[in-house]
Design a protein around this motif. Structure first.
Motif, PDB file in Angstrom:
ATOM      1  N   ASP A 282      33.347  70.045  57.707  1.00  0.00           N
ATOM      2  CA  ASP A 282      34.279  70.687  56.789  1.00  0.00           C
ATOM      3  C   ASP A 282      35.323  69.738  56.230  1.00  0.00           C
ATOM      4  N   LEU A 283      35.506  68.580  56.904  1.00  0.00           N
ATOM      5  CA  LEU A 283      36.552  67.640  56.509  1.00  0.00           C
ATOM      6  C   LEU A 283      35.948  66.277  56.220  1.00  0.00           C
ATOM      7  N   ALA A 284      36.673  65.474  55.481  1.00  0.00           N
ATOM      8  CA  ALA A 284      36.246  64.107  55.186  1.00  0.00           C
ATOM      9  C   ALA A 284      37.458  63.191  55.243  1.00  0.00           C
ATOM     10  N   HIS A 285      37.191  61.896  55.285  1.00  0.00           N
ATOM     11  CA  HIS A 285      38.234  60.895  55.514  1.00  0.00           C
ATOM     12  C   HIS A 285      38.131  59.804  54.453  1.00  0.00           C
ATOM     13  N   LEU A 286      39.265  59.466  53.865  1.00  0.00           N
ATOM     14  CA  LEU A 286      39.338  58.349  52.932  1.00  0.00           C
ATOM     15  C   LEU A 286      40.296  57.306  53.500  1.00  0.00           C
ATOM     16  N   ASP A 287      39.796  56.114  53.770  1.00  0.00           N
ATOM     17  CA  ASP A 287      40.587  55.011  54.310  1.00  0.00           C
ATOM     18  C   ASP A 287      40.914  54.068  53.158  1.00  0.00           C
ATOM     19  N   ALA A 288      42.200  53.958  52.804  1.00  0.00           N
ATOM     20  CA  ALA A 288      42.598  53.183  51.627  1.00  0.00           C
ATOM     21  C   ALA A 288      43.868  52.397  51.932  1.00  0.00           C
ATOM     22  N   PRO A 289      43.762  51.314  52.715  1.00  0.00           N
ATOM     23  CA  PRO A 289      44.969  50.545  53.068  1.00  0.00           C
ATOM     24  C   PRO A 289      45.652  49.985  51.833  1.00  0.00           C
ATOM     25  N   ARG A 290      46.963  49.821  51.946  1.00  0.00           N
ATOM     26  CA  ARG A 290      47.758  49.389  50.803  1.00  0.00           C
ATOM     27  C   ARG A 290      47.700  47.868  50.637  1.00  0.00           C
ATOM     28  N   PRO A 291      47.870  47.404  49.412  1.00  0.00           N
ATOM     29  CA  PRO A 291      47.950  45.959  49.179  1.00  0.00           C
ATOM     30  C   PRO A 291      49.342  45.439  49.503  1.00  0.00           C
ATOM     31  N   GLY A 292      49.557  44.154  49.248  1.00  0.00           N
ATOM     32  CA  GLY A 292      50.874  43.556  49.469  1.00  0.00           C
ATOM     33  C   GLY A 292      50.999  42.994  50.865  1.00  0.00           C
ATOM     34  N   SER A 342      45.065  42.679  54.452  1.00  0.00           N
ATOM     35  CA  SER A 342      43.686  42.183  54.317  1.00  0.00           C
ATOM     36  C   SER A 342      43.044  42.687  53.030  1.00  0.00           C
ATOM     37  N   ARG A 343      43.682  43.648  52.349  1.00  0.00           N
ATOM     38  CA  ARG A 343      43.205  44.055  51.022  1.00  0.00           C
ATOM     39  C   ARG A 343      43.412  42.960  50.002  1.00  0.00           C
ATOM     40  N   GLU A 344      44.338  42.050  50.312  1.00  0.00           N
ATOM     41  CA  GLU A 344      44.594  40.933  49.411  1.00  0.00           C
ATOM     42  C   GLU A 344      43.548  39.848  49.621  1.00  0.00           C
ATOM     43  N   ARG A 345      42.922  39.434  48.538  1.00  0.00           N
ATOM     44  CA  ARG A 345      41.843  38.444  48.614  1.00  0.00           C
ATOM     45  C   ARG A 345      42.310  37.136  49.237  1.00  0.00           C
ATOM     46  N   LEU A 346      43.580  36.801  49.085  1.00  0.00           N
ATOM     47  CA  LEU A 346      44.092  35.520  49.572  1.00  0.00           C
ATOM     48  C   LEU A 346      44.750  35.621  50.944  1.00  0.00           C
ATOM     49  N   THR A 446      54.841  47.229  49.485  1.00  0.00           N
ATOM     50  CA  THR A 446      53.581  47.350  48.753  1.00  0.00           C
ATOM     51  C   THR A 446      53.725  46.693  47.391  1.00  0.00           C
ATOM     52  N   LYS A 447      52.907  45.723  47.133  1.00  0.00           N
ATOM     53  CA  LYS A 447      52.856  45.064  45.825  1.00  0.00           C
ATOM     54  C   LYS A 447      51.487  44.424  45.684  1.00  0.00           C
ATOM     55  N   ILE A 448      51.019  44.283  44.482  1.00  0.00           N
ATOM     56  CA  ILE A 448      49.706  43.697  44.263  1.00  0.00           C
ATOM     57  C   ILE A 448      49.820  42.179  44.220  1.00  0.00           C
ATOM     58  N   GLY A 449      48.960  41.493  44.963  1.00  0.00           N
ATOM     59  CA  GLY A 449      48.863  40.047  44.843  1.00  0.00           C
ATOM     60  C   GLY A 449      49.772  39.268  45.780  1.00  0.00           C
ATOM     61  N   PRO A 450      49.549  37.950  45.870  1.00  0.00           N
ATOM     62  CA  PRO A 450      50.294  37.104  46.812  1.00  0.00           C
ATOM     63  C   PRO A 450      51.758  36.911  46.441  1.00  0.00           C
ATOM     64  N   ASP A 451      52.153  37.301  45.228  1.00  0.00           N
ATOM     65  CA  ASP A 451      53.545  37.134  44.829  1.00  0.00           C
ATOM     66  C   ASP A 451      54.473  37.996  45.677  1.00  0.00           C
ATOM     67  N   PHE A 533      37.661  63.151  44.395  1.00  0.00           N
ATOM     68  CA  PHE A 533      38.896  62.682  45.023  1.00  0.00           C
ATOM     69  C   PHE A 533      38.760  61.200  45.344  1.00  0.00           C
ATOM     70  N   ARG A 534      39.757  60.421  44.961  1.00  0.00           N
ATOM     71  CA  ARG A 534      39.733  58.980  45.198  1.00  0.00           C
ATOM     72  C   ARG A 534      41.167  58.481  45.313  1.00  0.00           C
ATOM     73  N   ALA A 535      41.298  57.244  45.764  1.00  0.00           N
ATOM     74  CA  ALA A 535      42.587  56.553  45.706  1.00  0.00           C
ATOM     75  C   ALA A 535      42.542  55.609  44.511  1.00  0.00           C
ATOM     76  N   LEU A 536      43.621  55.596  43.748  1.00  0.00           N
ATOM     77  CA  LEU A 536      43.696  54.689  42.605  1.00  0.00           C
ATOM     78  C   LEU A 536      43.816  53.266  43.137  1.00  0.00           C
ATOM     79  N   PRO A 537      42.901  52.353  42.784  1.00  0.00           N
ATOM     80  CA  PRO A 537      42.870  51.031  43.415  1.00  0.00           C
ATOM     81  C   PRO A 537      44.159  50.226  43.293  1.00  0.00           C
ATOM     82  N   THR A 538      45.017  50.572  42.345  1.00  0.00           N
ATOM     83  CA  THR A 538      46.217  49.783  42.100  1.00  0.00           C
ATOM     84  C   THR A 538      47.011  49.569  43.387  1.00  0.00           C
ATOM     85  N   VAL A 539      47.575  50.649  43.960  1.00  0.00           N
ATOM     86  CA  VAL A 539      48.230  50.535  45.265  1.00  0.00           C
ATOM     87  C   VAL A 539      47.702  51.609  46.217  1.00  0.00           C
TER      88      VAL A 539
END
Length: 550
Positions: A282-292, A342-346, A446-451, A533-539
């Protein structure tokens, strides 16, 4: 272990759940479906229940925290977005160019986009938004820092806006993708902060209709919405027409409401609840760790005791993080040894810098002169106890994380530290940081990228933004690190930026200024009959505009 990736929801098989019937909310107050639909007919109302703290202002330009971003994603849209591969893609801006010197950017806006009040999403609107973010009276932190390098915004044409920068900004597109820099109606902003905080006006899929403080926010479908990030289709006709956004701080009550079908989606579940959902039909799980940044404990290097690197190393060696994660998180929070998510490629993992070794901790404290112990077993030096104040806010930390902090506190006590954990509300927590009343702090960013490393560890980041917020909680001021972080922020050369990001992470690990723990957790549990239902990849905030509640 089985779980859903950030963008591919899936359901698994039933197992006995954690049921708390007494805590299920009254059906009249929060039915997930409103009126009962005919079999096979999509429901018109969607109910989301959050465990994050209720914002004091819904305008994400003001302040700029993650609870604001969660809701803003449903109402406001950004100039650009991130796709699942981490590539910047168009949203309100259809294209952009940058000058050879990196100082001039021009954005061409999509045709026909309007805010829900009928105001066009044009160059003048973009100009008004950047000015709003930079206005000290707005009190922006996250958004202000994101556009800090923008010196001027010029209306070139109705659909073309030009940014002139004070210096090259390699992270500009990453910054503009974030919900704290999303576009709002200039007419809405002009109403003044009090009114705009109650209901910012955007061009996104929903419009804020009512806010019942300490209970819920009601949103309705925005008929003017014609845009979405590239790669995400416009809402289907069957998508939910209304959205009820509930504040349910208690994790057990939140999950019980989900199990009972009174709520469609929840965030911040307990680890054991994730396990239940993973084994439920009946339930489902979405794992979407934050960037930054990773979730980490930062050590205030500007004051005793952590102005001595040996003491910082001793604290890190006293912390048995792996054991705590294993017992408290049921495998849903893999260990991090990096300053970056670890969501950050670098992201560079440095496990050798974060080894549990109580014997080494004792040796280092002896070398640092903390050789005596008082009657409580706390080490002393020149009559001063080895004390570190650790303010924690329940609005930004889960029950499991708070329990982990207590385990770390106990391990540090074994070698002679007195770690004083104080649980505060969000406002008091910000106040403690602003008054420098801490030696340790866990402050997700939370921020996108190594900056993000520049935001967190550059000496400039010890200077408060107009909101009074500063991000360099470790109070690091080092010219060598500053030079690396400046290169990350300014270099338009991809290879140079990547090499410098690795070097900066090595510096941070070698200096022992943080104790990384795990990625910023972002788990969503939802009814398995939901589609789209999804998480927006941005953050990785939830994207509810296209959700169909079956």
């Amino acid at each position: 272990m089985k779980h859903t990736s950030a963008h591919t929801p899936r359901k698994t098989v039933w197992a006995t759940g954690l049921t708390a019937v007494a805590l299920v909310l009254p059906l009249a107050a929060c039915s997930a479906g409103g009126s009962t639909p005919e079999p096979g007919e999509a429901r018109t109302n969607l109910v989301y229940a959050t465990g994050d703290g209720e914002p004091s202002c819904l305008d994400p330009h003001v302040g700029g925290n993650f609870p604001q971003a969660l809701l803003a994603t449903q109402v406001l849209e950004s100039l650009v977005a991130l796709d699942a591969e981490g590539t910047i893609v168009p949203w309100l801006a259809s294209s952009w160019t940058v000058s050879d010197d990196g100082l001039t950017w021009e954005f061409t806006l999509r045709d026909g986009a309007t805010f829900s009040d009928g105001t066009p999403v044009d160059a003048a609107a973009v100009q008004a938004n950047i000015e709003h973010l930079q206005d000290p009276d707005t009190g922006s932190s996250t958004g202000y820092l994101a556009v800090r390098q923008v010196a001027a915004v010029e209306v070139v044409a109705a659909d073309v806006v030009r940014f002139t920068l004070t210096r090259p900004d390699a992270a500009l597109l990453e910054s503009l993708a974030q919900p704290w820099v999303a576009m709002q109606s200039p007419a809405g902003i002009a109403r003044g902060m009090d009114e705009n905080c109650l209901a910012p006006i955007g061009s996104g899929p929903f419009v804020i209709d009512d806010w019942v403080k300490q209970d819920r926010i009601e949103l309705v479908r925005n008929p003017e919405n014609t845009t979405s990030p590239d790669g995400i289709d416009a809402p289907d006709a069957a998508a939910a027409e209304t959205l009820t956004w509930r504040f349910i701080p208690d994790a057990t009550a939140r999950f019980a409401a989900l199990e009972a079908g009174q709520v469609d989606i929840i965030d911040n579940p307990l680890p054991e609840q994730i396990t239940v959902a993973e084994n439920s039909e009946d339930l489902a799980h979405l794992d979407a760790p934050r960037p930054g940044a990773s979730n980490r404990i930062e050590l205030n290097t500007s004051t005793v005791p952590f102005n001595d690197q040996r003491v910082r190393e001793a604290f890190i060696a006293s912390a048995n993080v792996d054991a705590g994660l294993e017992t408290l998180f049921e495998g849903w929070a893999p260990r991090s040894t990096s300053a970056l998510s670890s969501r950050e490629r670098l992201a560079l993992q440095s496990p050798e810098a974060y080894v549990f070794d109580p014997e080494l901790a004792n040796t280092l404290l002896d070398e640092a002169g903390w050789t005596e112990r008082d009657d409580d077993g706390i080490r002393t030096k020149d009559g001063q106890r080895l004390t570190a104040r650790f303010p924690v806010t329940g609005a930004q930390s889960t029950q499991a994380e708070q329990a982990l902090f207590e385990q770390i506190q106990a391990g540090a006590r074994e070698v002679g530290f007195d770690i004083q954990i104080t649980l505060l509300d969000l406002s008091s927590w910000y106040g403690a940081l602003g008054a420098y009343e801490y030696e340790m702090v866990s402050a997700p960013y939370t921020k996108i990228g190594p900056d993000v490393l520049r935001f967190l560890y550059h000496s400039d980041a010890t200077v408060p933004a107009p909101s009074g917020y500063f991000a360099n909680n470790a109070q690091v001021k080092d010219p060598e690190l500053d030079a690396l972080l400046d290169t990350i922020g300014t270099s338009m050369d991809v290879e140079e930026r990547e090499a410098t990001a690795r070097a900066a992470q090595e510096w941070i690990a070698n200096a022992s200024i943080i104790l990384p723990i795990y990625d910023q957790q972002n788990h969503f549990l939802y009814r398995a009959d939901l589609t789209e239902f999804r998480a927006l990849p941005t953050v990785n905030t939830p994207w509810l505009g296209t959700v169909i509640a079956g």
